[in-house]
Each structure stands twice: as structure tokens, then as C-alpha cells.
Design a protein around this motif. Structure first.
Motif, PDB file in Angstrom:
ATOM      1  N   VAL A  51       7.230   8.943  18.467  1.00 27.26           N
ATOM      2  CA  VAL A  51       6.398   9.985  17.845  1.00 27.26           C
ATOM      3  C   VAL A  51       6.978  10.386  16.498  1.00 27.26           C
ATOM      4  CG1 VAL A  51       5.643  12.372  18.071  1.00 27.26           C
ATOM      5  CG2 VAL A  51       5.479  10.835  20.022  1.00 27.26           C
ATOM      6  N   GLN A  52       8.342  10.551  16.463  1.00 29.27           N
ATOM      7  CA  GLN A  52       8.971  10.903  15.191  1.00 29.27           C
ATOM      8  C   GLN A  52       8.773   9.808  14.150  1.00 29.27           C
ATOM      9  OE1 GLN A  52      13.059  11.818  16.009  1.00 29.27           O
ATOM     10  NE2 GLN A  52      12.591  13.760  17.060  1.00 29.27           N
ATOM     11  N   GLU A  53       8.911   8.562  14.586  1.00 29.18           N
ATOM     12  CA  GLU A  53       8.687   7.458  13.645  1.00 29.18           C
ATOM     13  C   GLU A  53       7.252   7.464  13.134  1.00 29.18           C
ATOM     14  OE1 GLU A  53       9.748   3.982  15.773  1.00 29.18           O
ATOM     15  OE2 GLU A  53      11.924   4.267  15.549  1.00 29.18           O
ATOM     16  N   LYS A  54       6.301   7.718  14.066  1.00 26.74           N
ATOM     17  CA  LYS A  54       4.902   7.789  13.655  1.00 26.74           C
ATOM     18  C   LYS A  54       4.685   8.959  12.704  1.00 26.74           C
ATOM     19  CE  LYS A  54       3.220   4.290  15.898  1.00 26.74           C
ATOM     20  NZ  LYS A  54       2.656   3.115  15.176  1.00 26.74           N
ATOM     21  N   GLU A  55       5.297  10.120  13.037  1.00 21.13           N
ATOM     22  CA  GLU A  55       5.160  11.270  12.149  1.00 21.13           C
ATOM     23  C   GLU A  55       5.766  10.977  10.783  1.00 21.13           C
ATOM     24  OE1 GLU A  55       6.968  14.457  14.211  1.00 21.13           O
ATOM     25  OE2 GLU A  55       5.234  14.855  15.527  1.00 21.13           O
ATOM     26  N   GLN A  56       6.940  10.301  10.791  1.00 20.81           N
ATOM     27  CA  GLN A  56       7.557   9.928   9.522  1.00 20.81           C
ATOM     28  C   GLN A  56       6.656   8.980   8.738  1.00 20.81           C
ATOM     29  OE1 GLN A  56      11.452   8.288   9.952  1.00 20.81           O
ATOM     30  NE2 GLN A  56      11.767   7.988   7.748  1.00 20.81           N
ATOM     31  N   GLU A  57       6.084   8.004   9.465  1.00 22.65           N
ATOM     32  CA  GLU A  57       5.164   7.081   8.806  1.00 22.65           C
ATOM     33  C   GLU A  57       3.953   7.830   8.240  1.00 22.65           C
ATOM     34  OE1 GLU A  57       4.127   4.121  11.589  1.00 22.65           O
ATOM     35  OE2 GLU A  57       6.118   3.184  11.655  1.00 22.65           O
ATOM     36  N   ILE A  58       3.453   8.806   9.040  1.00 27.86           N
ATOM     37  CA  ILE A  58       2.302   9.594   8.572  1.00 27.86           C
ATOM     38  C   ILE A  58       2.691  10.407   7.342  1.00 27.86           C
ATOM     39  CG2 ILE A  58       0.755  11.490   9.176  1.00 27.86           C
ATOM     40  CD1 ILE A  58       0.807  10.437  12.055  1.00 27.86           C
ATOM     41  N   ALA A  59       3.918  11.046   7.416  1.00 28.97           N
ATOM     42  CA  ALA A  59       4.362  11.839   6.265  1.00 28.97           C
ATOM     43  C   ALA A  59       4.540  10.952   5.030  1.00 28.97           C
ATOM     44  CB  ALA A  59       5.676  12.547   6.605  1.00 28.97           C
ATOM     45  N   GLU A  60       5.181   9.786   5.237  1.00 31.07           N
ATOM     46  CA  GLU A  60       5.352   8.876   4.114  1.00 31.07           C
ATOM     47  C   GLU A  60       4.004   8.394   3.591  1.00 31.07           C
ATOM     48  OE1 GLU A  60       7.799   5.807   5.597  1.00 31.07           O
ATOM     49  OE2 GLU A  60       9.670   6.981   5.544  1.00 31.07           O
ATOM     50  N   SER A  61       3.098   8.130   4.511  1.00 30.65           N
ATOM     51  CA  SER A  61       1.761   7.712   4.095  1.00 30.65           C
ATOM     52  C   SER A  61       1.056   8.825   3.341  1.00 30.65           C
ATOM     53  CB  SER A  61       0.944   7.297   5.319  1.00 30.65           C
ATOM     54  OG  SER A  61      -0.361   6.940   4.951  1.00 30.65           O
ATOM     55  N   ARG A  62       1.252  10.080   3.850  1.00 28.93           N
ATOM     56  CA  ARG A  62       0.626  11.218   3.165  1.00 28.93           C
ATOM     57  C   ARG A  62       1.206  11.382   1.763  1.00 28.93           C
ATOM     58  NH1 ARG A  62       1.866  14.733   6.604  1.00 28.93           N
ATOM     59  NH2 ARG A  62      -0.043  14.622   7.856  1.00 28.93           N
ATOM     60  N   VAL A  63       2.569  11.283   1.678  1.00 25.57           N
ATOM     61  CA  VAL A  63       3.209  11.404   0.350  1.00 25.57           C
ATOM     62  C   VAL A  63       2.724  10.287  -0.576  1.00 25.57           C
ATOM     63  CG1 VAL A  63       5.423  11.243  -0.855  1.00 25.57           C
ATOM     64  CG2 VAL A  63       5.238  12.599   1.237  1.00 25.57           C
ATOM     65  N   GLU A  64       2.646   9.058   0.000  1.00 26.09           N
ATOM     66  CA  GLU A  64       2.170   7.938  -0.813  1.00 26.09           C
ATOM     67  C   GLU A  64       0.729   8.154  -1.251  1.00 26.09           C
ATOM     68  OE1 GLU A  64       2.559   4.517  -2.929  1.00 26.09           O
ATOM     69  OE2 GLU A  64       4.111   5.618  -1.828  1.00 26.09           O
ATOM     70  N   ASN A  65      -0.083   8.695  -0.319  1.00 25.08           N
ATOM     71  CA  ASN A  65      -1.474   8.990  -0.687  1.00 25.08           C
ATOM     72  C   ASN A  65      -1.539  10.060  -1.763  1.00 25.08           C
ATOM     73  OD1 ASN A  65      -2.441   7.139   1.161  1.00 25.08           O
ATOM     74  ND2 ASN A  65      -2.657   8.646   2.800  1.00 25.08           N
ATOM     75  N   GLU A  66      -0.657  11.110  -1.602  1.00 22.00           N
ATOM     76  CA  GLU A  66      -0.634  12.158  -2.626  1.00 22.00           C
ATOM     77  C   GLU A  66      -0.190  11.587  -3.972  1.00 22.00           C
ATOM     78  OE1 GLU A  66       1.848  15.203  -1.128  1.00 22.00           O
ATOM     79  OE2 GLU A  66       0.379  15.953   0.355  1.00 22.00           O
TER      80      GLU A  66
END
Length: 340
Positions: free
Chosen positions: A215-230
Motif C-alpha cells: 500500500v505504501q509503495e502504491k501510495e508512493q507511486e501515486i504521490a510520485e505520479s501526482r507530482v509528475e502530473n503536477e
């Protein structure tokens, strides 16, 4: 008839009738009259016989045990049996003249005992207690091969072992040992169950930790994806703003060029107008004053003409003796002014 009795055998009895030592009749279920003085009758039972047995034996490790069972046999060659043993009847034609017929079962049981005893004496107590069916198979096999029974015309039909039991003291010791073993197995089962529960708990904990890590890895991936999207959106916005700015700059440059061109045009128009005015003024300077006044009066409205006329009267008032002004002169001008 005196001295000539009648004999009758059932179908399960083989009869041999001899007169003066010579066999006259033989077969199953015979019936006949006979002379008691000269006739001897031998009857051999050919039906299946059962003999139970109980053997008290000693195992290889000097432990006493008891073997119980039963053997079923049958006389298949009654003539051979009658030759080996005395099956002759007394003169009454009912009872045997010897005890040989009673020993048949003992002979078979002794053969069985020999096999069982040899097997048990070569086995430990624990092994002997488990010999049930293997011992039955061994008895069947060896009894068929024994010449003593074959010579008597006997065959074994069935053998069974009903019980193999140790002595009472040995049984108690074995029960205690088994009881302890059962208790140990129960303790082992309890330990194994607790161990299994701990292992399962550990497995569940590891699964939970693995799930949490996932879950943490997925959240990290989501956060990184969100930052990359931003970042992508910011980069896109900057590109859009830059394009808009470039567009505004181009628009301002175009507007600047337009202003410059407009100023240039205005300047040229002003120069043209100034040139036209200067030419008009030059023409006006060259024209006589009376002509200019005439031109000015020609383009004036009636009220303006009246104002000019009164101005002229005012300028020449010293030359006028008397001046009469009719109100009707102003009525039209006032009406027009009110309408406008």
C-alpha cells in the motif's frame, strides 16, 4: 434277526465294510445288514471339523503371551485315514473301538502350535502382538506342506487367530507405556497446534506487513505520479503562458508597429492639414478683408448673422442717432432656440 444287525450311516460319514479282513463295501452313507462275528465296520467323518486352541507361549524377549484361535479341517482321503488310524466300531455299531478318532483334532492343533510357537519365539513381544493376519497366512501355507497331515488324508480349510494377548502385568506395562505415548502425542499435538497458531499468526503478520508495504509503495507511486502530473501540468501551463506571452509580445509588437504607423499617419495627416491650413491662411491673407467677411457671412446661420449685425451696430453706435428694434425680430430666433 439274532446276530445280523442293520447298519446305516449318514451322508457325512465314509463307511468301510470288511468281512474276514477283506473290504467288501466302502462309500458315503452306506446301509446294510452284517454279521457281527465276521464283519468289521470303519466309519470316518468327512464333514468339516472345527478345533479351537489356546497357546501360552514365550516371545523372543522372554515375555509370556497367549494366542487364541480356531482351525477348520476336513478328512479328504478317508481310506488313507482309516489305514493310519483305527476308526473301527465296536460290535454295537455305534462307538469307536479306540480313541484314535479323538486324536485327529489334537494332531491338527499340534501342527498349528508348532508353526505358531516357532513364529512367536522368533519375534519380540511388540512384533508378536501384531502377528494376527500374517500368522494366519503362514499357518495356511505351512499346514498345506506338512506331510504328517497329508499322510493322514487331512486338509486344512480355514485358520483364524482371534486374539494375541500378553500377560496381565505386561499388558498393564504396555498400557502405561501407550498411555504415556498418547499423553506425549497429545502434548505434541498441543505444541504443534500452538506452533501452527504462532506460525499462522506470523504468516498473517507478514502478510499484513507485506500488504502495508505494498500500500505504501502504491501510495508512493501515486504521490510520485501526482507530482509528475503536477510537473507536467505546470510545464504545460508555463508553455501555455509562454505561448500567450509570446502572443501578447507579438500582439504588442504589432500594436507598436500599428501605433508607430498610426502616429506616422497622423503626423502625415497633421502635416497635410497644416499644409492645407497654411495654404488657406495664405489665401486668406492675400484676400481682401471684405471678401473674408463675405465668406464668413455666407456660411453663418441667421442668428449668427443677427449677432454679427448687432456687433457691428455696437461698434458704430456713435454714428447712429436713433435705433428702433422690433421684438418680432427676435421671436423666430427664440422659438428656434427653444426647439433646439
Amino acid at each position: 434277526m439274532l446276530g445280523i444287525p442293520y447298519f446305516k450311516a449318514d451322508s457325512s460319514t465314509y463307511v468301510i465294510k470288511s468281512v474276514n479282513g477283506k473290504v467288501k463295501k466302502k462309500g458315503k452313507g452306506l446301509s446294510f445288514f452284517y454279521n457281527v462275528a465276521t464283519t468289521s465296520i470303519a466309519t470316518v467323518p468327512i464333514n468339516a471339523q472345527q478345533s479351537p486352541f489356546i497357546f501360552n507361549l514365550q516371545s523372543q524377549d522372554f515375555q509370556t503371551l497367549q494366542v487364541q484361535g480356531q482351525v477348520t479341517y476336513r478328512i479328504v482321503e478317508p481310506e488313507k485315514t482309516a489305514e493310519m488310524l483305527n476308526f473301527n466300531l465296536k460290535k454295537d455299531g455305534v462307538n469307536y473301538s479306540s480313541e484314535d478318532p479323538l486324536t485327529i483334532g489334537d494332531l491338527v492343533i499340534r501342527s498349528v502350535q508348532t508353526i505358531v510357537q516357532n513364529t512367536v519365539q522368533n519375534s519380540s513381544l511388540r512384533t508378536a502382538l501384531k502377528l494376527g493376519q500374517p500368522l494366519v497366512e503362514q499357518i495356511k501355507k505351512e499346514l498345506f506342506q506338512q506331510e504328517s497331515l497329508t499322510n493322514l488324508g487331512i486338509t486344512v480349510i480355514e485358520t483364524s487367530i482371534t486374539a494375541i494377548t500378553p500377560s496381565r502385568e505386561t499388558a498393564r506395562a504396555l498400557e502405561a507405556e501407550v498411555r504415556e505415548m498418547i499423553l506425549k502425542e497429545a502434548d505434541d499435538a498441543t505444541y504443534a497446534r500452538r506452533k501452527s497458531a504462532v506460525e499462522q499468526e506470523l504468516t498473517i503478520k507478514e502478510a499484513e506487513l507485506q500488504t502495508e508495504l505494498t500500500v505504501q509503495e502504491k501510495e508512493q507511486e501515486i504521490a510520485e505520479s501526482r507530482v509528475e502530473n503536477e510537473r507536467t501540468m505546470l510545464r504545460t501551463k508555463m508553455e501555455i503562458d509562454q505561448e500567450r506571452l509570446d502572443g501578447e509580445i507579438q500582439s504588442e509588437e504589432q500594436r507598436q508597429k500599428l501605433v508607430v504607423l498610426s502616429v506616422e499617419n497622423s503626423k502625415q495627416e497633421a502635416d497635410a492639414e497644416a499644409y492645407a491650413v497654411s495654404q488657406q491662411m495664405k489665401a486668406f491673407r492675400e484676400l481682401p478683408v471684405e471678401n473674408l467677411k463675405a465668406l464668413a457671412l455666407a456660411s453663418m446661420q441667421p442668428e449668427q448673422l443677427m449677432a454679427v449685425a448687432f456687433e457691428s451696430l455696437a461698434n458704430n453706435a456713435e454714428k447712429i442717432g436713433e435705433l428702433n428694434i422690433n421684438p418680432d425680430m427676435f421671436s423666430q430666433v427664440v422659438k428656434k432656440a427653444v426647439r433646439s
